[in-house]
Design an enzyme around this catalytic site. Structure first.
Site, mmCIF file in Angstrom:
data_model
loop_
_atom_site.group_PDB
_atom_site.id
_atom_site.type_symbol
_atom_site.label_atom_id
_atom_site.label_comp_id
_atom_site.label_asym_id
_atom_site.label_seq_id
_atom_site.Cartn_x
_atom_site.Cartn_y
_atom_site.Cartn_z
ATOM 1 N N ASP A 1 46.351 26.236 16.680
ATOM 2 C CA ASP A 1 46.018 26.994 17.628
ATOM 3 C C ASP A 1 45.907 25.978 18.966
ATOM 4 O OD1 ASP A 1 46.322 28.805 15.972
ATOM 5 O OD2 ASP A 1 44.004 29.154 15.516
ATOM 6 N N ASP B 1 47.042 42.204 14.534
ATOM 7 C CA ASP B 1 45.449 42.236 14.396
ATOM 8 C C ASP B 1 44.418 43.641 14.271
ATOM 9 O OD1 ASP B 1 46.655 39.898 15.041
ATOM 10 O OD2 ASP B 1 45.926 39.209 16.965
#
Length: 247
Positions: free
Chosen positions: A11, A136
């Site tokens: 990330d 998500d």
């Protein structure tokens, strides 16, 4: 049983490799200066797939870590690894550019929720296996805009819809477990796995190698692992070895 993919997360935020708690900006528990070197190190340790996320793109809608992603592709692809990329992909053109650069899969999250037809467009142009729809979920409902908004749609229903539109994979992140290093809650993932006929990649909460076994047992295709690897809860090499030893 097919090989279960352990997919290290890289990330990126402000040019660094980070791990956030619950996806909250400023909550970095890990911050490393060279994301490309980190990515290559995971490949050298046995990763077959890398999970790259431009967090600046996810939060702001502007992909600021593009040069780093291109560097990772140029260095990792010759090593035979697959690369999936998400964060800030807001159009067919964004997806097309990443796939043309050498990404194997693009993760369509917010853009897919706002414009579902993009899933079919990318699938038709680049093949079903190039499309990962990122779902998500918080309390069973899909979150968008870098988890800052909760929709009124249930993850299971959305998963079925995108399978029909041509998605090749679903990346299912359980926000309720993400980044807390308290283990996985397999129930939401299991419900999704049993509702669709395409591979489901799990994300959120993996803390131990046993968590990986649990996800494999419920039928997940693989798991994205971030904080547990970066904080040395277990090593990638040990996880790969353990999963191979017990099929």
């Amino acid at each position: 049983m097919a090989d279960f993919e352990i997919i290290p997360a890289v990330d990126m935020k402000n040019g660094k490799c980070v791990q956030l708690v619950q996806g909250v900006p400023g909550s970095e528990m890990v911050s490393l200066d060279d994301p490309a070197a980190v990515a290559v190190s995971w490949v050298n340790k046995g990763a077959k797939t890398l999970h790259l996320v431009d967090l600046d793109g996810a939060f702001e809608g502007k992909r600021r870590n593009g040069p780093i992603i291109e560097d990772i592709i140029s260095r990792a692809k010759p090593l035979g690894v697959q690369i999936q990329i998400g964060g800030g992909i807001r159009s067919f053109e964004d997806a097309s550019r990443l796939l043309s650069l050498g990404a194997d899969r693009v993760i369509l999250s917010t853009v897919a929720m706002k414009n579902p037809k993009i899933v079919q467009e990318v699938s038709d142009s680049f093949g079903k296996k190039s499309v990962v729809v990122g779902l998500d979920s918080k309390n069973g409902y899909v979150a968008i805009e870098g988890w800052t908004e909760i929709s009124k749609e249930k993850a299971v229903d959305v998963g079925k819809k995108f399978e029909n539109l041509g998605a090749g994979y679903i990346l299912f992140t359980n926000i309720d477990s993400e980044g807390l290093l308290k283990g996985v809650d397999t129930n939401p993932t299991k419900e999704l796995v049993e509702s669709v006929n395409i591979p489901v990649i799990a994300s959120g909460g993996v803390t131990t190698i046993d968590d990986l076994f649990k996800l494999r047992t419920i039928g997940a295709f693989g798991a994205v692992v971030g904080s547990a690897l970066y904080t040395n809860k277990f090593t990638l090499e040990d996880a790969i070895s353990a999963l191979k030893s017990i099929v």
